[in-house]
Design an enzyme around this catalytic site. Sequence first.
Site, short mmCIF file in Angstrom:
data_model
loop_
_atom_site.label_atom_id
_atom_site.label_comp_id
_atom_site.label_asym_id
_atom_site.label_seq_id
_atom_site.Cartn_x
_atom_site.Cartn_y
_atom_site.Cartn_z
CE1 TYR A 154 -4.11 1.91 0.90
CE2 TYR A 154 -2.68 3.08 2.42
CZ TYR A 154 -3.87 2.98 1.75
OH TYR A 154 -4.84 3.95 1.93
CE LYS A 158 -3.84 5.03 -1.22
NZ LYS A 158 -4.87 5.37 -2.23
N1 LIG Z 1 -9.64 5.59 5.44
C1 LIG Z 1 -8.40 6.04 5.60
O1 LIG Z 1 -7.91 6.19 6.73
C2 LIG Z 1 -7.57 6.38 4.39
C3 LIG Z 1 -6.34 7.01 4.62
C4 LIG Z 1 -5.54 7.34 3.53
C5 LIG Z 1 -5.97 7.05 2.25
N2 LIG Z 1 -7.16 6.42 2.06
C6 LIG Z 1 -7.53 6.15 0.68
O2 LIG Z 1 -8.76 6.77 0.40
C7 LIG Z 1 -9.44 6.04 -0.62
C8 LIG Z 1 -10.84 5.72 -0.14
O3 LIG Z 1 -10.74 4.95 1.04
P1 LIG Z 1 -11.93 4.74 2.07
O4 LIG Z 1 -11.34 4.83 3.41
O5 LIG Z 1 -13.10 5.56 1.70
O6 LIG Z 1 -12.19 3.18 1.81
P2 LIG Z 1 -13.49 2.31 1.60
O7 LIG Z 1 -13.02 0.91 1.71
O8 LIG Z 1 -14.59 2.77 2.48
O9 LIG Z 1 -13.90 2.63 0.10
C9 LIG Z 1 -13.14 2.19 -0.98
C10 LIG Z 1 -14.06 2.03 -2.17
O10 LIG Z 1 -13.27 1.56 -3.28
C11 LIG Z 1 -14.01 0.56 -3.93
N3 LIG Z 1 -13.12 -0.33 -4.68
C12 LIG Z 1 -12.28 -1.27 -4.21
N4 LIG Z 1 -11.67 -1.90 -5.22
C13 LIG Z 1 -12.13 -1.35 -6.36
C14 LIG Z 1 -11.89 -1.58 -7.74
N5 LIG Z 1 -11.05 -2.53 -8.15
N6 LIG Z 1 -12.54 -0.82 -8.64
C15 LIG Z 1 -13.41 0.13 -8.23
N7 LIG Z 1 -13.71 0.37 -6.95
C16 LIG Z 1 -13.07 -0.35 -6.02
C17 LIG Z 1 -14.75 -0.17 -2.82
O11 LIG Z 1 -15.84 -0.93 -3.31
C18 LIG Z 1 -15.15 0.97 -1.93
O12 LIG Z 1 -16.39 1.50 -2.29
C19 LIG Z 1 -8.59 4.81 -0.89
O13 LIG Z 1 -7.76 5.04 -2.01
C20 LIG Z 1 -7.75 4.69 0.36
O14 LIG Z 1 -6.55 4.00 0.12
C21 LIG Z 1 -7.98 6.09 3.10
#
Ligand SMILES: NC(=O)c1ccc[n+]([C@@H]2O[C@H](COP(=O)([O-])OP(=O)(O)OC[C@H]3O[C@@H](n4cnc5c(N)ncnc54)[C@H](O)[C@@H]3O)[C@@H](O)[C@H]2O)c1
Length: 253
Positions: A154, A158
């Site tokens: 990851y 990222k």
């Molecule tokens: N939550 C955190 O603390 C955090 C921190 C830093 C970065 N992020 C990043 O933010 C983004 C959103 O994360 P989140 O926390 O809302 O996660 P989440 O798991 O709630 O949502 C992720 C979404 O991506 C979709 N997804 C997964 N694989 C996919 C694919 N192959 N094609 C299309 N859609 C797909 C899932 O169905 C889901 O709806 C991600 O890129 C994550 O890495 C999250």
Amino acid sequence: MGRLDGRVAMVTGASRGIGEATARRFAREGARVCLTDVNLEGALSTTRQLVDEGMDAFATRVDVTSRTEVENAVGEIIDRYGRLDILINNAGVTRDSLIYKMTDEDWRTVMNVHLTGAFFCSRAAQRHMVERNYGRIVNVSSTSALGNRGQTNYSAAKAGIQGLTKTLAVELGRYGVTANAVAPGFIETEMTRDTAARLGVDFDDFVAERVKSIPVGRAGWPEDVAAAILYFASEEAAFVSGQVLYVAGGPRD
Ligand SMILES: NC(=O)c1ccc[n+]([C@@H]2O[C@H](COP(=O)([O-])OP(=O)(O)OC[C@H]3O[C@@H](n4cnc5c(N)ncnc54)[C@H](O)[C@@H]3O)[C@@H](O)[C@H]2O)c1
């Protein structure tokens, strides 16, 4: 007047969490929004709510690791609205484990969804953006890009997204297209709930522990990230490109 009036946006991973919050905020700011997700049901249910509230949105299933699905979705947006102004590369998954236990599959899955997915979507979208001499690409990175235990896959993806963002900015700037990244810290979503569950920790305890190292003294919410994405996606960010904005309640968490 909304900050995105007249604009057309595509959001990946829009069925929940940060993607959903971004799609909702964009629609409220006057954008016509295509909510895409591998989980179509989730994207459809948010879309129905937005449409019921009088906003212009539609959902389509896109697995970002499929070039065909990505290109079909971009084609659908162009057929429907005649343009694509804003792309948000947000879809993501985690497959955490220490390096000695990390499988090839865990590595590939994370690289494919985050990095290859953002590449497929950016390549498909920029064709239409360049034609119209206008575009905003916002990629979702993470504080994990700076290194995080259990996340070789990851954190590499990222960090890769930050390099992708800067190169998109360099290549596309002359065509009126900007590319920027937001790098969230700890945000309360299903993704972090899943992490707590995997570790066998109660989510509230997990949050309380993490908050101890967050300077502003709380966890982040999807809306915090959506607000930063909105800035990069707006007209007023025209002279800001190739940047990474950490949205973490401090320098990092
Ligand atoms: N939550 C955190 O603390 C955090 C921190 C830093 C970065 N992020 C990043 O933010 C983004 C959103 O994360 P989140 O926390 O809302 O996660 P989440 O798991 O709630 O949502 C992720 C979404 O991506 C979709 N997804 C997964 N694989 C996919 C694919 N192959 N094609 C299309 N859609 C797909 C899932 O169905 C889901 O709806 C991600 O890129 C994550 O890495 C999250």
